[in-house]
Every structure is written in C-alpha cells, then in structure tokens.
Design an enzyme around this catalytic site. Structure first.
Site, PDB file in Angstrom:
ATOM      1  N   GLY A   9      28.785  47.934  38.854  1.00 43.62           N
ATOM      2  CA  GLY A   9      29.532  47.225  37.761  1.00 43.62           C
ATOM      3  C   GLY A   9      30.949  47.603  37.897  1.00 43.62           C
ATOM      4  O   GLY A   9      31.780  47.960  37.193  1.00 43.62           O
ATOM      5  N   ALA A  10      31.637  47.594  39.411  1.00 47.17           N
ATOM      6  CA  ALA A  10      32.927  47.777  39.681  1.00 47.17           C
ATOM      7  C   ALA A  10      33.938  46.682  39.631  1.00 47.17           C
ATOM      8  O   ALA A  10      35.195  46.686  39.929  1.00 47.17           O
ATOM      9  CB  ALA A  10      32.824  48.190  40.991  1.00 47.17           C
ATOM     10  N   ARG A  34      28.115  41.441  39.821  1.00 48.95           N
ATOM     11  CA  ARG A  34      27.643  39.975  40.177  1.00 48.95           C
ATOM     12  C   ARG A  34      28.887  39.051  40.675  1.00 48.95           C
ATOM     13  O   ARG A  34      28.806  38.060  41.299  1.00 48.95           O
ATOM     14  CB  ARG A  34      26.800  39.375  38.651  1.00 48.95           C
ATOM     15  CG  ARG A  34      25.758  40.034  38.457  1.00 48.95           C
ATOM     16  CD  ARG A  34      25.328  39.727  37.106  1.00 48.95           C
ATOM     17  NE  ARG A  34      26.129  40.223  36.225  1.00 48.95           N
ATOM     18  CZ  ARG A  34      26.099  39.883  35.012  1.00 48.95           C
ATOM     19  NH1 ARG A  34      25.073  39.278  34.558  1.00 48.95           N
ATOM     20  NH2 ARG A  34      27.253  40.693  34.097  1.00 48.95           N
ATOM     21  N   ARG A  35      30.174  39.450  40.005  1.00 52.08           N
ATOM     22  CA  ARG A  35      31.167  38.554  40.524  1.00 52.08           C
ATOM     23  C   ARG A  35      31.698  38.884  41.570  1.00 52.08           C
ATOM     24  O   ARG A  35      32.655  39.870  41.878  1.00 52.08           O
ATOM     25  CB  ARG A  35      32.023  38.526  39.317  1.00 52.08           C
ATOM     26  CG  ARG A  35      31.791  37.926  37.870  1.00 52.08           C
ATOM     27  CD  ARG A  35      32.386  37.993  36.938  1.00 52.08           C
ATOM     28  NE  ARG A  35      32.322  39.680  36.121  1.00 52.08           N
ATOM     29  CZ  ARG A  35      32.935  39.910  35.073  1.00 52.08           C
ATOM     30  NH1 ARG A  35      33.716  39.280  34.303  1.00 52.08           N
ATOM     31  NH2 ARG A  35      32.750  41.523  34.608  1.00 52.08           N
ATOM     32  N   ASP A  60      22.836  41.703  41.519  1.00 52.31           N
ATOM     33  CA  ASP A  60      22.584  41.453  40.106  1.00 52.31           C
ATOM     34  C   ASP A  60      21.673  42.992  40.235  1.00 52.31           C
ATOM     35  O   ASP A  60      20.443  42.890  40.764  1.00 52.31           O
ATOM     36  CB  ASP A  60      21.816  40.284  39.754  1.00 52.31           C
ATOM     37  CG  ASP A  60      21.464  40.285  38.197  1.00 52.31           C
ATOM     38  OD1 ASP A  60      21.449  41.357  37.654  1.00 52.31           O
ATOM     39  OD2 ASP A  60      21.641  39.175  37.679  1.00 52.31           O
ATOM     40  N   ASN A  87      26.874  52.676  36.626  1.00 54.42           N
ATOM     41  CA  ASN A  87      27.664  52.189  35.435  1.00 54.42           C
ATOM     42  C   ASN A  87      27.433  50.678  34.981  1.00 54.42           C
ATOM     43  O   ASN A  87      27.886  50.481  33.806  1.00 54.42           O
ATOM     44  CB  ASN A  87      29.306  52.234  36.103  1.00 54.42           C
ATOM     45  CG  ASN A  87      30.044  51.509  35.409  1.00 54.42           C
ATOM     46  OD1 ASN A  87      30.453  52.208  34.137  1.00 54.42           O
ATOM     47  ND2 ASN A  87      30.506  50.387  35.649  1.00 54.42           N
ATOM     48  N   SER A 140      26.353  56.795  26.726  1.00 56.56           N
ATOM     49  CA  SER A 140      27.317  56.554  25.890  1.00 56.56           C
ATOM     50  C   SER A 140      27.076  57.256  24.456  1.00 56.56           C
ATOM     51  O   SER A 140      26.112  58.123  24.466  1.00 56.56           O
ATOM     52  CB  SER A 140      26.905  54.975  25.324  1.00 56.56           C
ATOM     53  OG  SER A 140      27.663  54.596  23.933  1.00 56.56           O
ATOM     54  N   TYR A 153      20.721  48.117  21.929  1.00 56.38           N
ATOM     55  CA  TYR A 153      21.500  48.661  22.940  1.00 56.38           C
ATOM     56  C   TYR A 153      21.547  50.428  22.719  1.00 56.38           C
ATOM     57  O   TYR A 153      21.496  51.157  23.967  1.00 56.38           O
ATOM     58  CB  TYR A 153      23.117  48.259  22.484  1.00 56.38           C
ATOM     59  CG  TYR A 153      24.070  49.167  23.362  1.00 56.38           C
ATOM     60  CD1 TYR A 153      24.107  48.868  24.916  1.00 56.38           C
ATOM     61  CD2 TYR A 153      25.261  50.010  22.937  1.00 56.38           C
ATOM     62  CE1 TYR A 153      25.338  49.323  25.515  1.00 56.38           C
ATOM     63  CE2 TYR A 153      26.129  50.759  23.767  1.00 56.38           C
ATOM     64  CZ  TYR A 153      26.001  50.300  25.040  1.00 56.38           C
ATOM     65  OH  TYR A 153      26.936  51.031  25.924  1.00 56.38           O
ATOM     66  N   LYS A 157      20.724  53.335  25.569  1.00 53.49           N
ATOM     67  CA  LYS A 157      21.362  54.392  25.986  1.00 53.49           C
ATOM     68  C   LYS A 157      20.593  55.657  25.706  1.00 53.49           C
ATOM     69  O   LYS A 157      20.947  56.738  26.484  1.00 53.49           O
ATOM     70  CB  LYS A 157      22.815  54.382  25.413  1.00 53.49           C
ATOM     71  CG  LYS A 157      23.587  53.245  25.925  1.00 53.49           C
ATOM     72  CD  LYS A 157      23.933  53.392  27.511  1.00 53.49           C
ATOM     73  CE  LYS A 157      24.976  52.516  28.407  1.00 53.49           C
ATOM     74  NZ  LYS A 157      25.106  52.632  29.540  1.00 53.49           N
TER      75      LYS A 157
HETATM   76  P1  NDP Z   1      32.715  46.069  31.376  1.00 50.46           P
HETATM   77  O1  NDP Z   1      32.115  44.859  30.448  1.00 50.46           O
HETATM   78  O2  NDP Z   1      34.405  46.005  31.389  1.00 50.46           O
HETATM   79  O3  NDP Z   1      32.113  46.207  32.764  1.00 50.46           O
HETATM   80  C1  NDP Z   1      30.686  45.989  33.009  1.00 50.46           C
HETATM   81  C2  NDP Z   1      30.277  46.174  34.412  1.00 50.46           C
HETATM   82  O4  NDP Z   1      28.753  45.757  34.667  1.00 50.46           O
HETATM   83  C3  NDP Z   1      31.039  44.862  35.134  1.00 50.46           C
HETATM   84  O5  NDP Z   1      31.503  45.162  36.155  1.00 50.46           O
HETATM   85  C4  NDP Z   1      29.820  43.872  35.094  1.00 50.46           C
HETATM   86  O6  NDP Z   1      29.948  43.422  36.420  1.00 50.46           O
HETATM   87  C5  NDP Z   1      28.626  45.028  35.384  1.00 50.46           C
HETATM   88  N1  NDP Z   1      27.277  44.342  35.067  1.00 50.46           N
HETATM   89  C6  NDP Z   1      26.732  43.901  34.025  1.00 50.46           C
HETATM   90  N2  NDP Z   1      25.401  43.320  34.286  1.00 50.46           N
HETATM   91  C7  NDP Z   1      25.207  43.520  35.581  1.00 50.46           C
HETATM   92  C8  NDP Z   1      24.155  43.045  36.426  1.00 50.46           C
HETATM   93  N3  NDP Z   1      22.927  42.432  36.036  1.00 50.46           N
HETATM   94  N4  NDP Z   1      24.315  43.548  37.603  1.00 50.46           N
HETATM   95  C9  NDP Z   1      25.349  44.134  38.293  1.00 50.46           C
HETATM   96  N5  NDP Z   1      26.401  44.363  37.301  1.00 50.46           N
HETATM   97  C10 NDP Z   1      26.420  44.142  36.221  1.00 50.46           C
HETATM   98  O7  NDP Z   1      32.240  47.203  30.263  1.00 50.46           O
HETATM   99  P2  NDP Z   1      32.437  48.594  30.290  1.00 50.46           P
HETATM  100  O8  NDP Z   1      33.086  49.221  31.835  1.00 50.46           O
HETATM  101  O9  NDP Z   1      32.814  49.288  29.170  1.00 50.46           O
HETATM  102  O10 NDP Z   1      30.765  49.254  30.676  1.00 50.46           O
HETATM  103  C11 NDP Z   1      30.466  50.117  31.623  1.00 50.46           C
HETATM  104  C12 NDP Z   1      29.506  50.937  31.375  1.00 50.46           C
HETATM  105  O11 NDP Z   1      29.949  51.633  30.228  1.00 50.46           O
HETATM  106  C13 NDP Z   1      28.372  50.264  30.576  1.00 50.46           C
HETATM  107  O12 NDP Z   1      26.986  50.798  30.933  1.00 50.46           O
HETATM  108  C14 NDP Z   1      28.375  50.326  29.022  1.00 50.46           C
HETATM  109  O13 NDP Z   1      27.064  50.338  28.340  1.00 50.46           O
HETATM  110  C15 NDP Z   1      28.997  51.941  29.219  1.00 50.46           C
HETATM  111  N6  NDP Z   1      29.918  52.392  27.899  1.00 50.46           N
HETATM  112  C16 NDP Z   1      30.849  51.508  27.765  1.00 50.46           C
HETATM  113  C17 NDP Z   1      31.829  51.833  26.401  1.00 50.46           C
HETATM  114  C18 NDP Z   1      32.723  51.059  26.010  1.00 50.46           C
HETATM  115  O14 NDP Z   1      33.180  51.389  24.717  1.00 50.46           O
HETATM  116  N7  NDP Z   1      33.200  50.022  26.698  1.00 50.46           N
HETATM  117  C19 NDP Z   1      31.190  53.254  25.850  1.00 50.46           C
HETATM  118  C20 NDP Z   1      30.225  53.920  26.444  1.00 50.46           C
HETATM  119  C21 NDP Z   1      29.546  53.391  27.285  1.00 50.46           C
HETATM  120  P3  NDP Z   1      29.492  41.759  36.634  1.00 50.46           P
HETATM  121  O15 NDP Z   1      29.663  40.879  35.343  1.00 50.46           O
HETATM  122  O16 NDP Z   1      30.544  41.095  37.894  1.00 50.46           O
HETATM  123  O17 NDP Z   1      28.187  41.709  36.947  1.00 50.46           O
HETATM  124  C1  8X3 Z   2      29.683  51.826  23.980  1.00 52.12           C
HETATM  125  C2  8X3 Z   2      30.333  52.529  22.820  1.00 52.12           C
HETATM  126  O1  8X3 Z   2      29.794  52.656  20.138  1.00 52.12           O
HETATM  127  O2  8X3 Z   2      30.220  50.502  20.873  1.00 52.12           O
HETATM  128  O3  8X3 Z   2      28.528  52.284  24.344  1.00 52.12           O
HETATM  129  O4  8X3 Z   2      28.294  51.643  21.448  1.00 52.12           O
HETATM  130  S1  8X3 Z   2      29.735  51.910  21.370  1.00 52.12           S
END
Ligand code: NDP
Ligand code: 8X3
Length: 256
Positions: A9-10, A34-35, A60, A87, A140, A153, A157
C-alpha cells in the site's frame, strides 16, 4: 546500515509516507500497490532524491497466487527483507450492520485480513532463513474500539490486532519481531475510499481539528523498526491530540 523494507500500500497515504521516510534514511525499498503508475513515479522520485534502490511490485494483496509469484521471483539481492510493513488496507462504507454492502465486506476482509496473511506467509520463510526480520502491521484505533457503523472494518482491525499477537508468539523462536502501529484519524485517501469517492463527505471527517498525517505515522513506524535488537515495541497507539477515543474529538467550530 541500509535495510530492505517491503511496504504494501505504498501508492498513497501512510504507506507512501513510510516509503519517503525510509528512503530518507537510505534504506532500499520494495513498494507494492495496485496502481502501477504511482509506483513507477514514486520509484523515480525516491531514487533521484535519495540515491537508493526502489523495486516496484504492482500487486493486489488479495491475489494469493500473484503474491507468491511476486515474492518468489524477487531477484536474489532483494530477498533479504529486513522489515515488512503490512499497511495495504481500506474501509468501505459506514453503515449499520443490516445496511452494509456485502461486496464491501468481502473487499475489506480480503484486503485487510487475508491480504496481510498472504503477504506475510510469502515473506516469513525468507526471514526465517536469514534468522531475522521485523513485521509491522498497521492496525487502527478501530482495532481497539468498535464504533457505531464501523462493524466490519472494526472487526478486520481487531483481527489484525489478534493476528499480530499470534504472529509474535509463533515467530519468536526465529528471531522475527512483530509489532503493531495503530493510528487514530489520519488524513489520507482513506475517507475518500470509505465513501466511494465522495470527497465532500470525506473532507468533513477531518474538519475542526488537526488529524494525523501519513508522515506522523511513518515517523512512528520508523521508530518502531529502529529500536535496539533486544527491544520490541509490541503495540503503538498513535492518536491526534484532539482525539481521545475512536469517536471523541475536540473540534473547533467551523464556519460554513
Ligand atoms: P490510503 O487509501 O491513502 O492508502 C491505502 C493504500 O492501500 C493504498 O496504497 C492502496 O493502494 C493500498 N491498497 C488497498 N487495497 C489494496 C490491495 N487490494 N492490494 C494492494 N494494495 C492495496 O489510506 P491510508 O494510508 O490511510 O491507509 C493505510 C492503512 O492504514 C490501512 O490499513 C488503514 O486501514 C490504516 N489506517 C488508516 C487510518 C486513517 O485514518 N487514515 C487510521 C488507522 C489505520 P492501491 O489502491 O494502489 O492498491
Ligand atoms: C481508521 C480510523 O477511526 O476511521 O482506521 O476507523 S477510523
């Protein structure tokens, strides 16, 4: 000393910020998402800025065969993975349990839980062989508390929190550390994804207070992976100062 860091998820948010943080400390990176075009762009940027090597792995994480193939086909010198940052993940929808979309449920469970397992299962044998490694799962606050309409969700987590403990126990004899970093609200693409592209609804989530940034979380992950060999951070709950619990915020009045 330069390490190899595998980040899922970078392409966005926390994962991208982790890539930038570790690149700045001269680690080499395997970046996954994926992107593909975003991975290519990030590779160009980080290699140019930091003089490090970056290997994009368009993937993916839900695709078990593709995950295995990609990890097995890593060039030899990329197979010494020091840190895996699990991530990749997402929330889809925010509705009562009877109103949830089962496709959204499937995608959350398949990504947040099964994807994390598939990537870990592929990488762990490499870490076992080298007798060292560190897996950091991004949990989370939703894995600590369950909030209204967060049902599935939150369940994924909570499962990540449980799996982190299980992985730590099972991998203990092999010199592999397992940690969890659990953030509260972070402003990334997370809410845009959760609300299926509705940017207005997504923007409202972060109004009236200062959320965490991806960089804040990347700093924490970098710290967790940098402690001495005899130390492990089991769990790190990182919250915005304006958020006391999953649904308790101190918000300033915002003018419409
Ligand atoms: P973003 O949507 O900005 O990033 C999510 C990343 O996950 C993207 O790089 C996306 O890449 C990747 N991803 C999603 N589905 C897939 C898949 N099937 N295969 C490979 N990669 C995938 O969100 P965040 O950075 O906020 O989220 C990252 C992590 O942090 C998640 O696990 C989320 O649950 C967790 N989190 C987020 C919080 C928040 O408030 N934002 C708080 C707590 C935890 P692509 O689409 O290119 O595949
Ligand atoms: C992401 C934070 O509070 O939207 O895990 O679930 S919250």
């Amino acid at each position: 000393m330069s390490r190899t860091i595998f980040i899922t998820g970078a392409t966005s948010g926390i994962g991208k910020a982790c890539a930038e943080k570790f690149a700045a400390s001269k680690d080499q990176l395997i970046i996954c998402g994926r992107r593909e075009e975003r991975l290519t762009r990030l590779r160009e940027e980080l290699e140019k800025k930091h003089g490090i090597a970056v290997l994009p792995l368009p993937l993916d994480v839900r695709d078990k065969e593709a995950v295995n193939k990609a990890v097995n086909k890593l060039p030899y010198h990329w197979k010494k993975i020091d840190v895996l940052i699990n991530n990749a993940g997402l929330a889809l929808g925010l509705s009562g349990i009877d109103g949830g979309d089962t496709d959204d449920w499937d995608q959350m469970i398949d990504t947040n839980l099964k994807g994390l397992l598939y990537v870990s299962k592929a990488v762990i044998p490499l870490m076992k062989e080298q007798g060292s490694g560190h897996i950091v799962n991004i949990g989370s606050v939703a894995g600590v508390e369950t909030y209204p309409k967060g049902n599935v969700y939150c369940a994924t987590k909570h499962a990540v929190a449980s799996l982190t403990k299980g992985m730590r126990i099972d991998l203990l004899p092999f010199g592999i550390k397992v940690s969890q970093v659990s953030p509260g609200a972070v402003e990334t693409e997370f809410s845009v994804v959760r609300f299926h592209g509705n940017t207005e609804k997504a923007g409202n989530v972060y109004k009236g207070y200062q959320p965490l940034t991806g960089e804040d979380v990347a700093d924490a992950v970098h710290y967790v992976t940098g402690v001495p060999a005899h130390v492990n951070v089991n769990d790190l709950l990182l919250m915005p100062a304006a958020q006391a619990a999953a649904t308790i915020f101190h918000k300033e009045e915002t003018k419409e």
